[in-house]
Design a protein around this motif. Sequence first.
Motif, PDB file in Angstrom:
ATOM      1  N   GLY A 156      33.775  31.008  44.867  1.00 19.83           N
ATOM      2  CA  GLY A 156      34.450  32.108  43.853  1.00 19.83           C
ATOM      3  C   GLY A 156      33.213  32.847  43.198  1.00 19.83           C
ATOM      4  O   GLY A 156      33.709  33.679  42.116  1.00 19.83           O
ATOM      5  N   LEU A 157      31.880  32.991  43.563  1.00 23.83           N
ATOM      6  CA  LEU A 157      30.984  33.789  43.089  1.00 23.83           C
ATOM      7  C   LEU A 157      30.961  35.199  43.497  1.00 23.83           C
ATOM      8  O   LEU A 157      31.097  35.082  44.868  1.00 23.83           O
ATOM      9  CB  LEU A 157      29.457  32.930  43.375  1.00 23.83           C
ATOM     10  CG  LEU A 157      29.214  31.916  42.637  1.00 23.83           C
ATOM     11  CD1 LEU A 157      27.867  31.297  42.830  1.00 23.83           C
ATOM     12  CD2 LEU A 157      28.952  32.448  40.827  1.00 23.83           C
ATOM     13  N   LYS A 158      31.267  35.999  42.962  1.00 18.77           N
ATOM     14  CA  LYS A 158      31.141  37.329  43.159  1.00 18.77           C
ATOM     15  C   LYS A 158      29.894  38.070  43.071  1.00 18.77           C
ATOM     16  O   LYS A 158      28.847  37.971  42.171  1.00 18.77           O
ATOM     17  CB  LYS A 158      32.157  38.374  42.158  1.00 18.77           C
ATOM     18  CG  LYS A 158      32.364  39.637  42.648  1.00 18.77           C
ATOM     19  CD  LYS A 158      33.283  40.282  41.738  1.00 18.77           C
ATOM     20  CE  LYS A 158      33.289  41.982  42.098  1.00 18.77           C
ATOM     21  NZ  LYS A 158      34.426  42.313  40.959  1.00 18.77           N
ATOM     22  N   VAL A 159      29.303  38.618  44.191  1.00 23.35           N
ATOM     23  CA  VAL A 159      27.915  39.172  44.303  1.00 23.35           C
ATOM     24  C   VAL A 159      28.240  40.645  43.902  1.00 23.35           C
ATOM     25  O   VAL A 159      28.816  41.590  44.596  1.00 23.35           O
ATOM     26  CB  VAL A 159      27.613  39.050  45.879  1.00 23.35           C
ATOM     27  CG1 VAL A 159      26.087  39.935  45.948  1.00 23.35           C
ATOM     28  CG2 VAL A 159      27.378  37.689  46.402  1.00 23.35           C
ATOM     29  N   LEU A 160      27.494  40.856  42.848  1.00 24.52           N
ATOM     30  CA  LEU A 160      27.230  42.250  42.487  1.00 24.52           C
ATOM     31  C   LEU A 160      26.240  43.301  42.891  1.00 24.52           C
ATOM     32  O   LEU A 160      26.644  44.683  43.145  1.00 24.52           O
ATOM     33  CB  LEU A 160      27.103  42.258  40.847  1.00 24.52           C
ATOM     34  CG  LEU A 160      28.274  41.417  39.907  1.00 24.52           C
ATOM     35  CD1 LEU A 160      27.883  41.628  38.629  1.00 24.52           C
ATOM     36  CD2 LEU A 160      29.711  41.943  40.089  1.00 24.52           C
ATOM     37  N   THR A 162      27.953  31.963  52.287  1.00 23.64           N
ATOM     38  CA  THR A 162      28.139  33.650  52.587  1.00 23.64           C
ATOM     39  C   THR A 162      26.640  34.153  52.207  1.00 23.64           C
ATOM     40  O   THR A 162      26.192  33.893  51.233  1.00 23.64           O
ATOM     41  CB  THR A 162      29.206  34.340  51.502  1.00 23.64           C
ATOM     42  OG1 THR A 162      30.470  33.668  52.106  1.00 23.64           O
ATOM     43  CG2 THR A 162      29.389  35.648  52.019  1.00 23.64           C
ATOM     44  N   ASP A 163      26.269  34.826  53.081  1.00 26.79           N
ATOM     45  CA  ASP A 163      25.132  35.674  52.750  1.00 26.79           C
ATOM     46  C   ASP A 163      25.502  36.686  51.749  1.00 26.79           C
ATOM     47  O   ASP A 163      26.201  37.532  51.919  1.00 26.79           O
ATOM     48  CB  ASP A 163      24.539  36.220  53.992  1.00 26.79           C
ATOM     49  CG  ASP A 163      23.198  36.852  54.035  1.00 26.79           C
ATOM     50  OD1 ASP A 163      22.713  37.020  52.726  1.00 26.79           O
ATOM     51  OD2 ASP A 163      22.699  37.528  55.115  1.00 26.79           O
ATOM     52  N   ALA A 164      24.575  36.774  50.535  1.00 27.01           N
ATOM     53  CA  ALA A 164      24.806  37.646  49.542  1.00 27.01           C
ATOM     54  C   ALA A 164      24.549  39.107  50.105  1.00 27.01           C
ATOM     55  O   ALA A 164      25.160  40.195  49.410  1.00 27.01           O
ATOM     56  CB  ALA A 164      23.690  37.188  48.433  1.00 27.01           C
ATOM     57  N   ALA A 191      27.955  40.495  51.168  1.00 25.19           N
ATOM     58  CA  ALA A 191      28.967  40.222  50.427  1.00 25.19           C
ATOM     59  C   ALA A 191      28.552  41.272  49.465  1.00 25.19           C
ATOM     60  O   ALA A 191      29.466  41.739  48.536  1.00 25.19           O
ATOM     61  CB  ALA A 191      29.103  38.877  49.907  1.00 25.19           C
ATOM     62  N   SER A 192      27.523  41.928  49.308  1.00 22.70           N
ATOM     63  CA  SER A 192      27.048  42.945  48.022  1.00 22.70           C
ATOM     64  C   SER A 192      27.451  44.348  48.313  1.00 22.70           C
ATOM     65  O   SER A 192      27.287  44.900  49.229  1.00 22.70           O
ATOM     66  CB  SER A 192      25.741  42.902  47.903  1.00 22.70           C
ATOM     67  OG  SER A 192      25.401  43.761  46.786  1.00 22.70           O
ATOM     68  N   THR A 194      26.622  30.440  58.141  1.00 27.84           N
ATOM     69  CA  THR A 194      27.846  31.528  57.277  1.00 27.84           C
ATOM     70  C   THR A 194      29.032  31.544  58.463  1.00 27.84           C
ATOM     71  O   THR A 194      29.749  32.373  58.257  1.00 27.84           O
ATOM     72  CB  THR A 194      27.192  33.058  57.625  1.00 27.84           C
ATOM     73  OG1 THR A 194      26.404  33.221  58.803  1.00 27.84           O
ATOM     74  CG2 THR A 194      25.886  32.884  56.680  1.00 27.84           C
ATOM     75  N   ASP A 195      29.043  30.577  59.471  1.00 29.59           N
ATOM     76  CA  ASP A 195      30.256  30.313  60.462  1.00 29.59           C
ATOM     77  C   ASP A 195      31.308  30.155  59.609  1.00 29.59           C
ATOM     78  O   ASP A 195      31.630  29.033  58.863  1.00 29.59           O
ATOM     79  CB  ASP A 195      29.852  29.233  61.197  1.00 29.59           C
ATOM     80  CG  ASP A 195      30.966  28.988  62.256  1.00 29.59           C
ATOM     81  OD1 ASP A 195      32.015  29.762  62.322  1.00 29.59           O
ATOM     82  OD2 ASP A 195      30.962  27.925  63.008  1.00 29.59           O
TER      83      ASP A 195
END
Length: 287
Positions: A258-262, A220-222, A225-226, A211-212
């Motif tokens: 570009g993946l958004k974590v919901l 990115t660790d989900a 980011a959630s 994740t650096d």
Amino acid sequence: MKRIFLLFLPFLAASCGQVKQEVSVPEPINVMSFNIRYDNPEDSLDNWKFRKDRAANAIRFYNVDILGTQEVLHNQLEDLKLRLPEYDVIGVGREDGKEKGEYSALWYKKDRFTLIDSGYFWLSETPEVAGSKGWDGACERIASWAKLKDKVSGKEVFALNTHLDHVGVMARREGISLMLNKVNQLSDGLPVIVTGDFNSEPESDVIKHVTDPTDPEHLTDARTASPIVYGPSWSYHDFGKIPYEHRPLIDYVFVRNGLKVLRYGVLAETENAAFLSDHAPVLVTVE
């Protein structure tokens, strides 16, 4: 009257044009990382034969679209295939590149995705050599990957599933570097999903390497980011034998591009005090 009708025509045309416009709404993707525990006859009432139906039902209940499984022996693969006919699977046994040893099996829903490309590699100095053991690793380790086209959005996604060594410190460090390089080479800039048992806690140098933010290849660790985090802060419990306060988080879903974590959850559920596995599955929804 004729003049009024002619003035009305542009408004009618504009109105018809608006009706024909279609708005594309992203369809969320449910992703699960699930170490199912290998079929160990010494597990007594926690043996796979008592858990396989519950494990498959959990996958179906949570409507998982992309599933990364670890510690899957060939008989367990066949058991899950029988119970999850709506999924296709990618992977081979890590010991011979065929059916021997554990699979890091990657599953996807057939009615949701079209397979564009897929493959696997070993976490070793010779990643294309079947059964190769890396660095100071105690076991052979393998990663399975796929490029999938979403039938809903028409967009493609790159997914990878792996299981890092539980003993070798160098094997985990070097295995991560290899994995990040392979993701960068194989993903072609697509949105990336990585699932796996990393045998490393969030504050370890292994996960920090993944994740650096100074590394352009980082993930990115989900969990971080959630906006919604559900369940405990651990994922491994050894069928409840580890004291609650000492249970580690070692199972992950990572994303990139570009993946958004919901939402993010650790599913530490039981049925009559019986667990799904010695690990709790991690469930993430992205779009």
